[in-house]
Design a protein around this motif. Structure first.
Motif, PDB file in Angstrom:
ATOM      1  N   PHE A 139       0.838  -1.197   0.000  1.00 19.33           N
ATOM      2  CA  PHE A 139       0.000   0.000   0.000  1.00 19.33           C
ATOM      3  C   PHE A 139       0.875   1.250   0.000  1.00 19.33           C
ATOM      4  CE2 PHE A 139      -2.720   2.995   2.622  1.00 19.33           C
ATOM      5  CZ  PHE A 139      -3.548   3.334   1.563  1.00 19.33           C
ATOM      6  N   GLY A 140       0.554   2.189  -0.889  1.00 13.86           N
ATOM      7  CA  GLY A 140       1.353   3.414  -0.997  1.00 13.86           C
ATOM      8  C   GLY A 140       0.490   4.663  -1.029  1.00 13.86           C
ATOM      9  N   ILE A 141       1.138   5.784  -0.768  1.00 12.79           N
ATOM     10  CA  ILE A 141       0.452   7.060  -0.623  1.00 12.79           C
ATOM     11  C   ILE A 141       1.004   8.072  -1.615  1.00 12.79           C
ATOM     12  CG2 ILE A 141       0.308   9.060   0.938  1.00 12.79           C
ATOM     13  CD1 ILE A 141      -1.423   6.877   1.910  1.00 12.79           C
ATOM     14  N   TYR A 142       0.097   8.712  -2.369  1.00 13.66           N
ATOM     15  CA  TYR A 142       0.472   9.878  -3.172  1.00 13.66           C
ATOM     16  C   TYR A 142       0.094  11.093  -2.345  1.00 13.66           C
ATOM     17  CZ  TYR A 142      -0.403  13.520  -6.756  1.00 13.66           C
ATOM     18  OH  TYR A 142      -0.446  14.682  -7.478  1.00 13.66           O
ATOM     19  N   TYR A 143       1.025  12.032  -2.172  1.00 14.58           N
ATOM     20  CA  TYR A 143       0.729  13.237  -1.408  1.00 14.58           C
ATOM     21  C   TYR A 143       1.262  14.426  -2.196  1.00 14.58           C
ATOM     22  CZ  TYR A 143       0.251  16.495   2.459  1.00 14.58           C
ATOM     23  OH  TYR A 143      -0.117  17.562   3.242  1.00 14.58           O
ATOM     24  N   SER A 144       0.366  15.316  -2.606  1.00 17.79           N
ATOM     25  CA  SER A 144       0.791  16.486  -3.372  1.00 17.79           C
ATOM     26  C   SER A 144       1.310  17.569  -2.435  1.00 17.79           C
ATOM     27  CB  SER A 144      -0.384  17.048  -4.172  1.00 17.79           C
ATOM     28  OG  SER A 144      -0.032  18.323  -4.690  1.00 17.79           O
ATOM     29  N   PRO A 145       2.578  17.944  -2.594  1.00 18.70           N
ATOM     30  CA  PRO A 145       3.097  19.048  -1.778  1.00 18.70           C
ATOM     31  C   PRO A 145       2.351  20.351  -2.095  1.00 18.70           C
ATOM     32  CG  PRO A 145       4.893  17.803  -2.778  1.00 18.70           C
ATOM     33  CD  PRO A 145       3.618  17.335  -3.425  1.00 18.70           C
ATOM     34  N   TRP A 146       2.048  20.560  -3.349  1.00 19.13           N
ATOM     35  CA  TRP A 146       1.284  21.748  -3.752  1.00 19.13           C
ATOM     36  C   TRP A 146      -0.142  21.593  -3.234  1.00 19.13           C
ATOM     37  CZ3 TRP A 146      -0.456  22.939  -9.446  1.00 19.13           C
ATOM     38  CH2 TRP A 146      -0.972  24.249  -9.504  1.00 19.13           C
ATOM     39  N   ASP A 147      -0.648  22.640  -2.606  1.00 17.02           N
ATOM     40  CA  ASP A 147      -1.983  22.585  -2.022  1.00 17.02           C
ATOM     41  C   ASP A 147      -2.711  23.891  -2.341  1.00 17.02           C
ATOM     42  OD1 ASP A 147      -4.207  22.691  -0.241  1.00 17.02           O
ATOM     43  OD2 ASP A 147      -3.216  21.241   1.078  1.00 17.02           O
ATOM     44  N   ASN A 164       2.531  17.371   9.524  1.00 14.89           N
ATOM     45  CA  ASN A 164       1.494  16.810  10.401  1.00 14.89           C
ATOM     46  C   ASN A 164       0.663  15.777   9.647  1.00 14.89           C
ATOM     47  OD1 ASN A 164       2.142  18.279  12.675  1.00 14.89           O
ATOM     48  ND2 ASN A 164       0.739  19.964  12.191  1.00 14.89           N
ATOM     49  N   GLN A 165       0.313  16.116   8.425  1.00 13.03           N
ATOM     50  CA  GLN A 165      -0.509  15.177   7.648  1.00 13.03           C
ATOM     51  C   GLN A 165       0.280  13.931   7.274  1.00 13.03           C
ATOM     52  OE1 GLN A 165      -2.570  17.189   4.392  1.00 13.03           O
ATOM     53  NE2 GLN A 165      -4.271  17.404   5.839  1.00 13.03           N
ATOM     54  N   LEU A 166       1.536  14.117   6.900  1.00 14.81           N
ATOM     55  CA  LEU A 166       2.357  12.946   6.582  1.00 14.81           C
ATOM     56  C   LEU A 166       2.470  12.047   7.817  1.00 14.81           C
ATOM     57  CD1 LEU A 166       5.139  14.552   4.370  1.00 14.81           C
ATOM     58  CD2 LEU A 166       3.468  12.840   3.640  1.00 14.81           C
ATOM     59  N   THR A 211      11.859  16.764   5.752  1.00 14.06           N
ATOM     60  CA  THR A 211      10.652  15.982   5.466  1.00 14.06           C
ATOM     61  C   THR A 211      11.051  14.519   5.203  1.00 14.06           C
ATOM     62  OG1 THR A 211       9.646  17.960   4.561  1.00 14.06           O
ATOM     63  CG2 THR A 211       8.612  15.859   3.997  1.00 14.06           C
ATOM     64  N   TYR A 212      12.131  14.323   4.474  1.00 10.88           N
ATOM     65  CA  TYR A 212      12.603  12.958   4.208  1.00 10.88           C
ATOM     66  C   TYR A 212      12.952  12.248   5.520  1.00 10.88           C
ATOM     67  CZ  TYR A 212      13.233  14.349  -0.712  1.00 10.88           C
ATOM     68  OH  TYR A 212      13.047  14.780  -1.988  1.00 10.88           O
ATOM     69  N   LYS A 213      13.571  12.976   6.408  1.00 10.55           N
ATOM     70  CA  LYS A 213      13.963  12.398   7.690  1.00 10.55           C
ATOM     71  C   LYS A 213      12.731  11.883   8.446  1.00 10.55           C
ATOM     72  CE  LYS A 213      16.484  14.309  11.255  1.00 10.55           C
ATOM     73  NZ  LYS A 213      17.065  15.580  11.713  1.00 10.55           N
TER      74      LYS A 213
END
Ligand code: FUL
Ligand code: CA
Length: 682
Positions: A139-147, A164-166, A211-213
């Protein structure tokens, strides 16, 4: 005493003899999670979010949560289809550019918790995570940084929101195998009502290192995707194609998400890339990433999907195929059919590896543990390699008897780095070696396709590399022919071209309405059809005698003498659905060049990805001289917006030299567009 000394000496000798050191790695090399991920090769994308309901590709951010209202949302159906199609995982658009989120996040109201779906009590991320588990999918997640919804987008506060959302996504839903960061970012948007353009510095704004950390801490096994990695990179196009030469090595420090010259300069990877960042090819099963009813007839064909497979997985890339889940909340029937057929065909192509039937030999061998047989044992962990020094090596496979085949598969042992830069496949014919195919890079997997070859002995020569070749597996396959109906096209002259969907097939056709067979006319070159006829054609495998379903086309009058009233209107008369004419006066007028008895007309609406000017209400007129006109038909193309397929209208027979199709109304009020206009005479 003496005896045991001898024994010790003997043991040491034997041990020394058997222990041959493995080759030193050629840097960069993949880490453990990248090695595990590489095995997946093929997994699915789901684009399902607010855009599904606003019928858009990119939402502005001002959409209302009430719009998110699926009538039959079944994540289990998605997982079932993906698993049956052979996929190993699913990645969902948890948040796209419009900012709407598919889980009840504590940090925003712009979420499913304020939608009618399950009275705001649902959690789609949770449901899909569970469905994936049930069907054995990652299972994977797409998350758009642009909002484009968030009021703080562009300010430092937004980065906290994003993290927070991540944190929610990466803590509450079990193991995540891939986190997909989209590279599109910055531009106009709603931004909490500001309705303005906000530009961000793509390199620094998101403070990616931190964020990667965070992602690493929460999900150490997750691969992070973006244009430039850090773990997996974008292939640089949305057609699903990697490159003839595709390196998993990338000059990662020169790359950042959304950089303009990434596709041209970096997407292929680089021989001397500093980091291991393999390619992932993403492509939608339809033109759009999101569902649009008007694309129901544009699901990619089996032939197109196979092309994608061989140009992605077959070229050292993983493959991510997208399902634009529909407004019901289901993968549409057409997409299901296409992906299942594709899955079956891939399985069939690789169902029987002939290589292990051969006796393998090599011109050089490193020693015990690295024997050439290792490339035939079906085990990725075991490999053949040569003594140090040089960059070449040869493997010969001797079948002892003639074999027919059309695919070569090679895998490098990538934990020791990507090495091969050139190789040739040859066959032995009367004592000589003849080239069958050649290519450049290998990487995790390279597959070559070629017309059927029959030979008892083949040789693979690794002709160039960064260092000695290290090869895990070699496969040879005889993929069954793709027995689909022939492809059809016609020129304005009336000349018809048929082509078979695969090598080595024959094409037969009829023009009299009868079913074609091997006894019918065999197609060898384009032929002319000037008058209305029913063309039927089949592809036939001459070896097995098996034939495809027939292609059936109602071919009408050739357009050789047709002249449009304006020069540009020729685009509506060129027999090409892909080109179109935009008419300022909403009509097309044609001189047919001769008097013709007409029984109807056809209108093909514009087929571009973002069409406009579909005719919804029309009038059709005829004239003997181009001056006096009579109306022979009028009406509505009722479902054209949702289903922009060819419209066929019949009327009582009339004689005419000129025709005119006029739009009384277009769907969007824009000038009428015409991809193609035709007549019916039968
Ligand atoms: C792109 C996005 O802008 C598209 O909407 C889509 O999500 C695709 C997979 O990535 O960058
Ligand atoms: Ca092996």
């Amino acid at each position: 005493m003496k005896n045991s000394l001898w024994l010790a000496l003997l043991l040491t000798l034997t041990f020394c003899q058997e222990k041959v050191a493995p080759p030193a790695p050629v840097l960069p090399v993949p880490d453990a999670k990248q090695i595990a991920w590489q095995e997946l090769e093929y997994y699915g994308f789901v684009h399902f979010n607010m855009n599904t309901f606003s019928d858009r590709e990119w939402g502005f951010g001002d959409e209302k949560p009430e719009m998110f209202n699926p009538t039959d949302l079944q994540p289990r159906q998605w997982a079932q289809v993906a698993a049956e199609a052979g996929m190993k995982g699913l990645i969902i658009t948890a948040k796209h550019h419009d900012g709407f989120v598919l889980w009840p996040s504590a940090y925003t109201e712009h979420s499913i918790k304020n939608s009618p779906w399950k009275d705001g009590k649902g959690d789609l991320i949770k449901e899909l995570a569970e469905a994936c588990k049930e069907y054995g999918l990652k299972f994977g997640i797409y998350y758009s940084p642009w909002d484009r919804n968030h009021p703080d987008y562009g300010k430092p506060e937004y980065i906290t929101y994003m993290r927070n959302q991540l944190t929610e996504l990466l803590t509450n839903y079990g193991d995540i195998f891939e986190v997909w960061f989209d590279g599109a970012n910055g531009g106009d948007g709603y931004y909490g009502g500001a309705n303005e353009t906000r530009k961000v510095d793509k390199l620094t704004y998101y403070d990616w290192p931190n964020t990667y950390k965070l992602v690493r801490e929460l999900q150490p096994g997750a691969m992070m995707f973006s244009d430039g990695g850090p773990d997996v990179r974008w292939v640089g196009n949305e057609h699903g194609f990697a490159y003839e030469t595709t390196w998993s090595n990338l000059m990662r420090d020169s790359v950042y998400a959304g950089m303009p010259d990434y596709p041209q300069k970096y997407a292929t990877g680089q021989e001397n890339g500093t980091h291991w960042v393999p390619a992932e090819a993403d492509v939608s099963i339809r033109p759009g990433w999101y569902y649009h009813k008007y694309e129901d007839h544009k699901v990619r064909s089996l032939q197109q999907l196979l092309e994608i497979y061989y140009k992605s997985i077959g070229r050292n890339s993983s493959l991510l195929i997208n399902f634009p889940v529909d407004t019901r909340g289901l993968i549409h029937e057409n997409d299901v059919e296409a992906i299942l057929k594709f899955g079956e065909k891939v399985k069939e192509d690789f169902s029987n590896n002939l290589a292990p039937q051969a006796r393998a030999s090599a011109n050089k061998e490193r020693g015990a543990g690295y024997e050439v047989e290792n490339v035939l044992d079906g085990n990725y962990e075991t490999y053949w390699t040569t003594p140090d020094g040089g960059k070449t090596g040869e493997i010969t496979l001797d079948f002892g008897t003639e074999m027919t085949f059309n695919r070569l598969l090679i895998q490098e042992y990538t934990p020791l780095g990507q090495r091969v830069k050139g190789f040739v496949l040859e066959k032995e014919a009367e004592g000589n070696w003849e080239k069958i195919a050649e290519a450049t890079t290998v990487g995790h997997k390279r597959i070559l396709r070629f017309p059927d070859v029959t030979a008892a002995k083949v040789r693979i020569r690794f002709t160039d590399g960064k260092d000695i070749p290290v090869i895990s597996e070699i496969g040879i396959y005889n993929a069954p022919k793709l027995l689909l109906p022939p492809n059809y096209s016609r020129a304005t002259s009336g000349e018809v071209t048929l082509s078979s969907p695969d090598e080595g097939l024959e094409v037969y056709y009829t023009l009299d309405g009868s079913e074609p067979s091997a006894a019918s006319q065999k197609y060898s070159a384009p032929f002319s059809i000037a008058k209305a006829s029913t063309l039927q054609a089949i592809s036939l495998n001459p070896e097995s005698g098996k034939k495809s379903d027939p292609l059936r086309v109602e071919v009408d009058l050739a357009k050789s003498k047709w002249v449009g009233a304006t020069e540009k209107s020729a685009l509506a008369l060129d027999e090409k659905a892909g080109s179109y004419f935009t008419s300022e006066d909403n009509s097309v007028t044609v001189d047919l060049g001769e008097n013709v008895f007409l029984k109807g007309f056809t209108y093909m609406p514009m087929q571009a990805r973002y069409p406009s000017g579909f005719i919804t209400n029309y009038v059709f007129e005829v004239s003997p001289d181009g001056k006096s006109w009579i109306q022979v038909a009028s009406g509505e193309f009722s479902n054209i917006v949702n289903s922009p397929i060819e419209q066929i209208i019949r009327f009582d027979e009339v004689n005419a030299r000129f025709i005119r199709l006029k739009a009384i109304k277009t769907a969007d009020g824009n000038p009428a567009t015409f991809a193609e206009v035709g007549v019916l005479t039968k």
